[in-house]
Scaffold this active site. Structure first.
Site, PDB file in Angstrom:
ATOM      1  CE  LYS A   1      32.020   4.579  35.726  1.00  0.00           C
ATOM      2  NZ  LYS A   1      30.587   4.463  35.697  1.00  0.00           N
TER       3      LYS A   1
ATOM      4  CB  CYS B   1      25.890   4.162  11.244  1.00  0.00           C
ATOM      5  SG  CYS B   1      24.240   4.029  11.914  1.00  0.00           S
TER       6      CYS B   1
ATOM      7  CE  LYS C   1      29.496  -0.516  27.863  1.00  0.00           C
ATOM      8  NZ  LYS C   1      29.778   0.579  28.812  1.00  0.00           N
TER       9      LYS C   1
ATOM     10  CD  GLU D   1      32.256   0.490  36.997  1.00  0.00           C
ATOM     11  OE1 GLU D   1      32.151   1.698  36.677  1.00  0.00           O
ATOM     12  OE2 GLU D   1      31.618  -0.404  36.438  1.00  0.00           O
TER      13      GLU D   1
ATOM     14  CD  GLU E   1      28.400   6.530  37.720  1.00  0.00           C
ATOM     15  OE1 GLU E   1      27.847   5.653  38.400  1.00  0.00           O
ATOM     16  OE2 GLU E   1      28.985   6.297  36.652  1.00  0.00           O
TER      17      GLU E   1
ATOM     18  CG  ASN F   1      27.083   8.098  11.621  1.00  0.00           C
ATOM     19  OD1 ASN F   1      26.265   7.929  12.518  1.00  0.00           O
ATOM     20  ND2 ASN F   1      28.381   8.270  11.830  1.00  0.00           N
ATOM     21  N   GLY F   2      23.742   9.232  11.722  1.00  0.00           N
ATOM     22  CA  GLY F   2      23.153  10.406  12.381  1.00  0.00           C
ATOM     23  C   GLY F   2      21.657  10.228  12.569  1.00  0.00           C
TER      24      GLY F   2
ATOM     25  NE  ARG G   1      32.860   3.877  14.844  1.00  0.00           N
ATOM     26  CZ  ARG G   1      31.716   4.370  14.435  1.00  0.00           C
ATOM     27  NH1 ARG G   1      30.870   3.612  13.795  1.00  0.00           N
ATOM     28  NH2 ARG G   1      31.420   5.616  14.660  1.00  0.00           N
TER      29      ARG G   1
ATOM     30  CD1 TRP H   1      23.809   3.217  17.575  1.00  0.00           C
ATOM     31  CD2 TRP H   1      24.721   1.312  18.259  1.00  0.00           C
ATOM     32  NE1 TRP H   1      23.672   3.146  18.936  1.00  0.00           N
ATOM     33  CE2 TRP H   1      24.216   1.991  19.387  1.00  0.00           C
ATOM     34  CE3 TRP H   1      25.341   0.060  18.453  1.00  0.00           C
ATOM     35  CZ2 TRP H   1      24.314   1.486  20.685  1.00  0.00           C
ATOM     36  CZ3 TRP H   1      25.438  -0.429  19.744  1.00  0.00           C
ATOM     37  CH2 TRP H   1      24.934   0.283  20.834  1.00  0.00           C
TER      38      TRP H   1
ATOM     39  CG  HIS I   1      23.747   9.566  60.908  1.00  0.00           C
ATOM     40  ND1 HIS I   1      23.168   9.788  62.142  1.00  0.00           N
ATOM     41  CD2 HIS I   1      23.232  10.502  60.075  1.00  0.00           C
ATOM     42  CE1 HIS I   1      22.304  10.796  62.040  1.00  0.00           C
ATOM     43  NE2 HIS I   1      22.343  11.244  60.800  1.00  0.00           N
TER      44      HIS I   1
END
Ligand code: AGP
Length: 610
Positions: free
Chosen positions: A487, A2, A605, A490, A483, A98-99, A27, A74, A506
């Site tokens: 990355k 937040c 996104k 991308e 992954e 915040n938290g 943010r 958030w 193979h």
């Protein structure tokens, strides 16, 4: 997560607070609000959605006064709505936060038992009530009441409060969430982040964990929560607004990679019961009977989230002893999939909005399956369409390439595996405790790995012009290899392939020659010897090996040209650390190539189209 802004001084607070919130808008948030002391009362205006909505509400109800708080939320506890937006008021007090307050349920029940009625579903409102109660019970002032309230809180917080009785001050406190104080000419501000304050001052000081402060127009007084005075001079911050948004990092993605220890801590917060070797998770809604009736777990996801699901499958099979499968949501939705009431379908999605995953959830529900969402955005479409949810608390992820959301998805999946294992009787308390202990050690292991960034940069410098790169791994290392390759593709646009190391012979082995860099994910685990043989096969064909290994692996060091080390750690949690060097490798290669790291071409996104 937040955003917080606070102001005390001679000017009208509301425009300054709104400007501060606008500077934090990058943010992401779901609602916003202001509380301003008009000299007599505290007035609160809040709105769901964008800051424009708050600005419109403020036109209808202008706030006068020169002491106030602002907040962009958030959501972590309670859906995004005006009612859950901050500031939260109780009696004479208004609070922003915040938290995550870990023990909020326990405190909420206690307050409810003493007659308190709650106006929101948030953990923050509890803090407002605790401060109000302390004032009612004789705390000398807001500062003293905040101190008493802090004594009851467990968890992460950056808090700011104002009181009707003390119109000329703000009181703030910090533990594990950032809080900055801006010292201006005859005015003082606070904020969750530097950008929030840049419109007013560049003289800033940073509160440390366990500290609280009183802000007046003439300055700031800091004490530890125990009451020891703290002297700290402000320093000048010369960052541009853009640098400040990225916390001094060159890109959001890099900032988010380095935020992973904190993101993991937040995702674990309040969910671990070491005494019982169990996971505390009310939102899942899976009791022992429901867990025992599951005959199959199907994990559905896309992209990076699918790679997390692949790791989750191993954990669920191993710890909960139930058949587990993964499905690409973008495929399963176009088949005629068979789901039934004995299935638990786990939908993994950072955004919670991916159209393909949402369609798979709907298909699973139509078949009568029970659906559980693992998502980072509270109350997004996929959790809403599911029976239960387990949220990752990574905070907003701005870089299009997912990093901290991936590692926190892994953490959530391991928590789920333990939860299922314990409910199904497949995992005893002792083993549960060992795994949870391993999870608690992860943030430090991630820090250890991140501290070796120079080694990774060196590899990137050598290989950033390579047109192709192969990534190999076995067992838990296989999804990590996938992954790592994703990355790199991308963000650097280099061609990369992830393969199960056992599949080399193979087909892909035909690609190996002296120009082919091969990243081998091979921490010390039960597959180690076999992966080492794959490494030897690559070397025998002159392939160039970058090995991701456990610290002190002399054997791998002899064979590989480059070695990226992980700390010695339990096998089960290794994938969470093993992905970090691969994220950094992709990042450094992309940066050296000069691509648009945070907004790679052609990618979005949130993928809400088929
Ligand atoms: C991750 O780096 C990618 N941008 C992408 O693969 C992403 O993971 C995928 O689109 C799924 O998104 P979700 O997690 O929001 O469902």
């Amino acid at each position: 997560m937040c955003g917080i802004v606070g102001y005390v001084g001679p000017k009208k607070a509301a425009p300054i607070l709104l400007d501060g919130l606008r500077r934090l808008e990058y943010r992401g948030y779901d609602s916003a609000g202001l509380a301003v002391h008009d000299g007599r009362e505290i007035e609160v205006v809040r709105a769901a959605g964008k800051l424009e909505n708050l600005a419109n509400a403020l036109e209808q109800r202008p706030l006068c006064g020169s002491t106030g708080l602002g907040h962009t939320r958030w959501a972590t506890h309670g859906r995004p709505s005006e009612q859950n937006a901050h500031p939260h008021a109780a009696g004479d007090v208004a609070v922003v936060h915040n938290g995550i307050i870990e023990n909020y349920l326990e405190l909420k029940h206690e307050l409810q038992a003493s007659g308190v009625r709650f106006a929101s579903d948030t953990d923050t409102e509890i803090v407002a009530h605790l401060i109000h109660r302390a004032l009612e019970q004789g705390a000398p002032n807001l500062f003293g009441a905040m101190r008493q309230a802090l004594g009851r809180l467990r968890g992460a917080y950056a808090l700011a409060a104002i009181s009707r009785r003390e119109p000329d001050r703000l009181v703030i406190a910090k533990n594990a969430s950032p809080l900055v104080v801006g010292v201006g000419e005859g005015e003082t501000l606070c904020g969750s982040d530097i950008p929030a304050l840049l419109g007013s001052t560049r003289n800033m000081l940073f509160l440390e964990d366990g500290e609280m402060a009183e802000l007046t127009a003439s300055g700031v007084r800091i004490e530890t929560v125990e009451g020891k005075p703290v002297e700290r001079a402000p320093r000048r911050i010369d960052w541009s607004a853009v640098q400040a948004e990225k916390g001094g990092y060159k890109h959001f993605m890099l900032k988010e990679i380095f935020e992973q220890p904190r993101a993991v801590e937040d995702t674990l917060r309040g969910r671990i019961n070491l005494d019982e070797g169990d996971v505390v998770e009310a939102e899942l809604g899976l009791d022992a009977q429901a867990a025992r009736s599951i005959e199959r777990v199907v994990l559905v996801a896309c992209g990076t989230s699918h790679h997390a699901a692949l790791v989750g499958r191993y954990w669920i099979e191993q710890l909960a002893r139930v058949a587990a499968h993964t499905e690409l949501a973008s495929e399963v939705r176009y088949r005629d999939p068979v789901f039934g009431p004995k299935d638990l379908v786990v939908a993994v999605s950072q955004s919670g909005e991916t159209a393909d995953t949402l369609a798979a959830v709907k298909a699973a529900r139509e078949g009568g399956a029970r659906v559980l969402a693992i998502a980072n955005v509270l109350d997004s479409a996929i959790p809403r369409a599911s029976h239960g949810s387990l949220y990752t608390h990574a905070g907003p992820e701005i870089g299009v390439a997912s990093t901290k959301c991936f590692t926190t998805q892994l953490v959530a999946l391991l928590l789920l595996a333990v939860h299922l294992g314990r409910r199904r009787g497949a995992l005893d308390a002792e083993r549960g405790r060992e795994i949870l202990q391993a999870l608690l050690e992860l943030p430090n292991e991630l820090r250890w790995t991140l501290a070796r960034k120079a080694d990774i940069h060196q590899v990137a410098r050598h290989w950033h012009n390579a047109p192709h790169m192969l990534f190999l791994g076995r067992g838990l290392g296989y999804p990590i290899a996938l992954e790592g390759a994703l990355k790199l593709k991308e963000i650097s646009y280099s061609h990369a392939e992830g393969y199960a190391a056992g599949e080399m012979k193979h087909g892909p082995i035909a690609l190996i020659d002296e120009n082919m860099p091969v990243v081998v994910v091979m921490p010390r685990d039960r597959q180690y010897e076999k992966t080492l043989s794959n490494l030897q096969e690559v070397r025998a064909r002159d392939g160039q090996v970058i090995a991701v290994v456990t610290e002190g692996d002399a054997e791998a060091k002899k064979l590989a040209q480059w070695v990226l080390e992980l700390p010695k750690m339990p096998e089960l949690t290794q994938p969470v650390a093993a992905v970090v060097p691969l994220q950094l490798l992709a990042y450094y290669i992309a940066d050296l190539k000069g691509t648009d790291v945070d907004q790679p071409r052609n990618l979005a996104k949130t993928v809400t189209v088929e």
